[in-house]
Write a protein that holds these residues in place. Sequence first.
Motif, mmCIF file in Angstrom:
data_model
loop_
_atom_site.group_PDB
_atom_site.id
_atom_site.type_symbol
_atom_site.label_atom_id
_atom_site.label_comp_id
_atom_site.label_asym_id
_atom_site.label_seq_id
_atom_site.Cartn_x
_atom_site.Cartn_y
_atom_site.Cartn_z
ATOM 1 N N GLU A 249 0.835 -1.195 0.000
ATOM 2 C CA GLU A 249 0.000 0.000 0.000
ATOM 3 C C GLU A 249 0.871 1.247 0.000
ATOM 4 O OE1 GLU A 249 -1.560 1.422 4.014
ATOM 5 O OE2 GLU A 249 -1.414 -0.762 4.362
ATOM 6 N N ARG A 251 0.264 5.933 0.027
ATOM 7 C CA ARG A 251 -0.629 7.089 0.007
ATOM 8 C C ARG A 251 0.062 8.247 -0.692
ATOM 9 N NH1 ARG A 251 -3.537 9.289 5.413
ATOM 10 N NH2 ARG A 251 -5.035 7.683 4.732
ATOM 11 N N CYS A 327 -6.993 5.255 -10.393
ATOM 12 C CA CYS A 327 -6.192 4.111 -9.924
ATOM 13 C C CYS A 327 -6.323 3.893 -8.419
ATOM 14 C CB CYS A 327 -4.729 4.315 -10.271
ATOM 15 S SG CYS A 327 -4.382 4.495 -12.031
ATOM 16 N N ALA A 328 -6.857 4.895 -7.706
ATOM 17 C CA ALA A 328 -6.868 4.847 -6.238
ATOM 18 C C ALA A 328 -7.949 3.915 -5.720
ATOM 19 C CB ALA A 328 -7.071 6.252 -5.678
ATOM 20 N N THR A 329 -7.663 3.257 -4.604
ATOM 21 C CA THR A 329 -8.659 2.469 -3.898
ATOM 22 C C THR A 329 -9.653 3.387 -3.200
ATOM 23 O OG1 THR A 329 -6.887 0.870 -3.466
ATOM 24 C CG2 THR A 329 -8.961 0.559 -2.278
ATOM 25 N N SER A 331 -10.220 7.820 -2.461
ATOM 26 C CA SER A 331 -9.758 9.202 -2.560
ATOM 27 C C SER A 331 -10.750 10.107 -1.858
ATOM 28 C CB SER A 331 -9.608 9.621 -4.028
ATOM 29 O OG SER A 331 -10.855 9.646 -4.678
ATOM 30 N N ASP A 343 -5.406 6.985 -1.549
ATOM 31 C CA ASP A 343 -4.916 5.762 -0.912
ATOM 32 C C ASP A 343 -4.966 4.604 -1.903
ATOM 33 O OD1 ASP A 343 -4.160 6.507 1.688
ATOM 34 O OD2 ASP A 343 -6.254 6.586 2.334
ATOM 35 N N TYR A 344 -3.915 3.781 -1.861
ATOM 36 C CA TYR A 344 -3.800 2.648 -2.776
ATOM 37 C C TYR A 344 -3.507 1.379 -1.980
ATOM 38 C CZ TYR A 344 -3.212 6.438 -6.153
ATOM 39 O OH TYR A 344 -3.389 7.579 -6.899
ATOM 40 N N TRP A 345 -4.444 0.412 -2.015
ATOM 41 C CA TRP A 345 -4.167 -0.929 -1.521
ATOM 42 C C TRP A 345 -3.872 -1.766 -2.752
ATOM 43 C CZ3 TRP A 345 -7.611 2.241 0.919
ATOM 44 C CH2 TRP A 345 -7.432 2.428 2.282
ATOM 45 N N VAL A 346 -2.666 -2.242 -2.866
ATOM 46 C CA VAL A 346 -2.177 -2.738 -4.155
ATOM 47 C C VAL A 346 -2.503 -4.216 -4.358
ATOM 48 C CG1 VAL A 346 -0.140 -3.012 -5.620
ATOM 49 C CG2 VAL A 346 -0.322 -1.025 -4.110
ATOM 50 N N THR A 350 -5.207 -2.995 -9.080
ATOM 51 C CA THR A 350 -4.533 -1.702 -8.939
ATOM 52 C C THR A 350 -3.458 -1.548 -10.010
ATOM 53 O OG1 THR A 350 -4.807 -1.966 -6.549
ATOM 54 C CG2 THR A 350 -3.399 -0.161 -7.298
#
Length: 607
Positions: A249, A251, A327-329, A331, A343-346, A350
Motif C-alpha cells: 500500500e 498514500r 487508480c486509487a482504492t 480518494s 490511498d492505494y491498496w495494491v 490496482t
Amino acid sequence: MKLLRIKITDPNGFRSIPCGFEHHFRNEWTLQEEPTSHEGFAPFVCAGPNGSGKSNLLEVLGAIFYHMECLYLDNLPDTFTYDEDQNPQGFQGSKAKPDGFELEYLIKPAEAIKVKGYDGMARVCIKKAPGESPKWWLLNVNDEDSEQPTELTMGRTDARQLLPDYVLGYSSGENEILSLPFFKMRFIQFDEYWNALNQQLPYPGYPETRMAYLDNSFSQAILLCNLLFQDDATLHTFREDVGIEALKEFRIILRRRIELTAEQFETFALENEKSVDIVTQRNQALSVFYDEEEQRERYYLNLLYNLDKTEDSNEKVDPILERLRRCATLSYEDDSNDTLILDYWVNKATKQAFRENFSNDPLSLFQAFQVLLTLNLYTVDESLKADLYQSNSHYVSETVPTLASDERIMRFKNFYFAKEGNEEPMLMKELSDGEHQLLHSLGLCLLFRNTNSLFLLDEPETHFNPDWRANFISRLRQCFPKDGGASQEMLITTHTPFLISDSKPDKVLIFSKDQTTREVSITHPEYNTLGASINKITMKTFGKRETIGGYAQGILDDLRERFEQGYEDNETLINEIHQQLGDSVEKLLLIKAILASEEDGDTEGEH
C-alpha cells in the motif's frame, strides 16, 4: 546513444580538464565490432585515486548537454534568457562553460535524416568555438555525391531529435558540480508549469526538459513505478538482493492551495486589468477571500489546477490527477487544508489500472510524479531563481528552502511492502542505506531502459556490501535487454575493483592528475581487466600494494623490525605473529623470511 569523442577547446579548460584535452571513447574497430557483439550493454567505468578527476568527465558532459538543451527548449523563463537591458547576465547560446568543445556521438536519427553505416545511427559532431554558438555536423550523411561532413542548420524540433532522449545524473555523495546544471533544469521545469498556469495554457503533463538529476528525493517515486509496472523476471534482483516480495500500500497527499502575496497575485493579472474580479474570472486557479479576523484580503492559487480535470479540457490524455484518482482504492478531499488524499491498496486490479491510465509504461507514471514533486519548489522567489540560473556556486542547493512535509505540494506516505524475513509489511524508510542505493540505482535504469539516454552515475555503489559490489555490473546488464532496440550510454565513477574486474580494458578509463599542473589525463589499463584479481586491480589502478589495512600493516612492520634486529627467538616471534594477525600475503612473506633466515644460519653452521 554511443559516445565517440570529446575535446575541450576552451582556453580556460573545465575545472582540472585542460584546454586541448581529447578522449576517444571508441575507435573505428570497436564501432565495427559492437553491433555484432553479443555482450549487450556495458558501462564505461571511470577509476582512479581520490581527487584524480574522475567526476570531471561526468561534469563536463552534463554541462555540455545542459547548454545544448537550453538552446532548443520552447519554454524558458524570463529571468533565464539574456536581455541586454533587463538580464545582461542571462543565458546566451554563444557563451557556455566550457566555452569551447567538440563532442561526437552516435544516435538514432529522425526518419527524415538519411545516414549510412554504423547500424543506421547518425554520427553527429557538435563544435562550439569560444564566444560562438554551437554548430552541428553530420559525419555519415547518405549522399553518394559527397564524402564531406555536412553542416546541419536545424530548427528546434530537428535539433532535439539528435540529442539524447534523456540525460540522467545521480550521485551518492555531495557532487554539486555534477548536480548544478540538472538543478537549474528543475527550476526551468517548474517555470514551464508556472507560466502555463499563469497564462491558462494547456500543459502536457510531463516536463519538456529531458535532463533529470535523480537524487534521493525521487527514490520513492522510482521504486513505486517499478513495483507497479515491472514483471517478476525484471524485478528478480529486487527480490534476490533486497528481499522485496510485493508492494502492499501507499498514500499520495496533494496540497492544492498556496497563499500568494498581493505582488504575486498581480503577476497573474493581465496588463491594465488588475482588478480582483477580472483576474479571478480570467484565471480560475485564483481565488480571493476576505479575512475578517485580520481585516484584509487573502489571495490563493490552486497550484494543481492545470493537472486536474476541467470541464473544458480538450486534451487527448486526461490530466494527471484524474488518472491517479481512477487508480486509487480510496480518494477524498480534506477541506480544512484543501488537500487531496489518494490511498492505494495494491493488488492485480490496482496494477492494471495504472497500466491502463499511464500508457502501460512506468516512465509515463514517473514523469507524472516528477511534475508533482517539482511543484515543491514553489517557495523559491524570482530573484533567487535569477541568481541560481546565473550561478556556478558549489553551494547553490543550500540557498533553496527545505519545506516541512505538510507544506509540500506532493508527498508520499505509508509506503509499505512485504519483505522476506519480515512477518509484517515494512516501510521503505526502514531499509538500510545500501538497500536504498541498490533499489535507486537499478530502479532508474529500469525506468529508462527503452530510451536512447546518457547515464552519468557518480559512485553509485558506495554503500554496497562486497557481494553487491561484485555483482553490480551484472545487475546493470540485466536492466538493459540486448534486443531492446534502444541504445544507452553510461559512465560510472568508482573506487571498487569489482566493477573493473567485470569490464574489458576498452571500457575502463583510468584517471590520473599531474601533481604540478593539476591537469587530468585518461588512459586505458595495460593489462586485461576482465576477470583480473582484485589484488592486481588494487595495485595497478589505485596504487595500493598492501592487501591489509593500515593499522594491521603497522603491527606487521613492528614485528618485521624486531625480526631484523635479531634479538628475539624466531619461534617465539612466529607464534606472536600467528596470535596477533590473520592470514594475509604480507604475513606469510614475513614468516617465510624468518624461516629462510634459520635455514641460512644452519647452512653456515655446517660449513
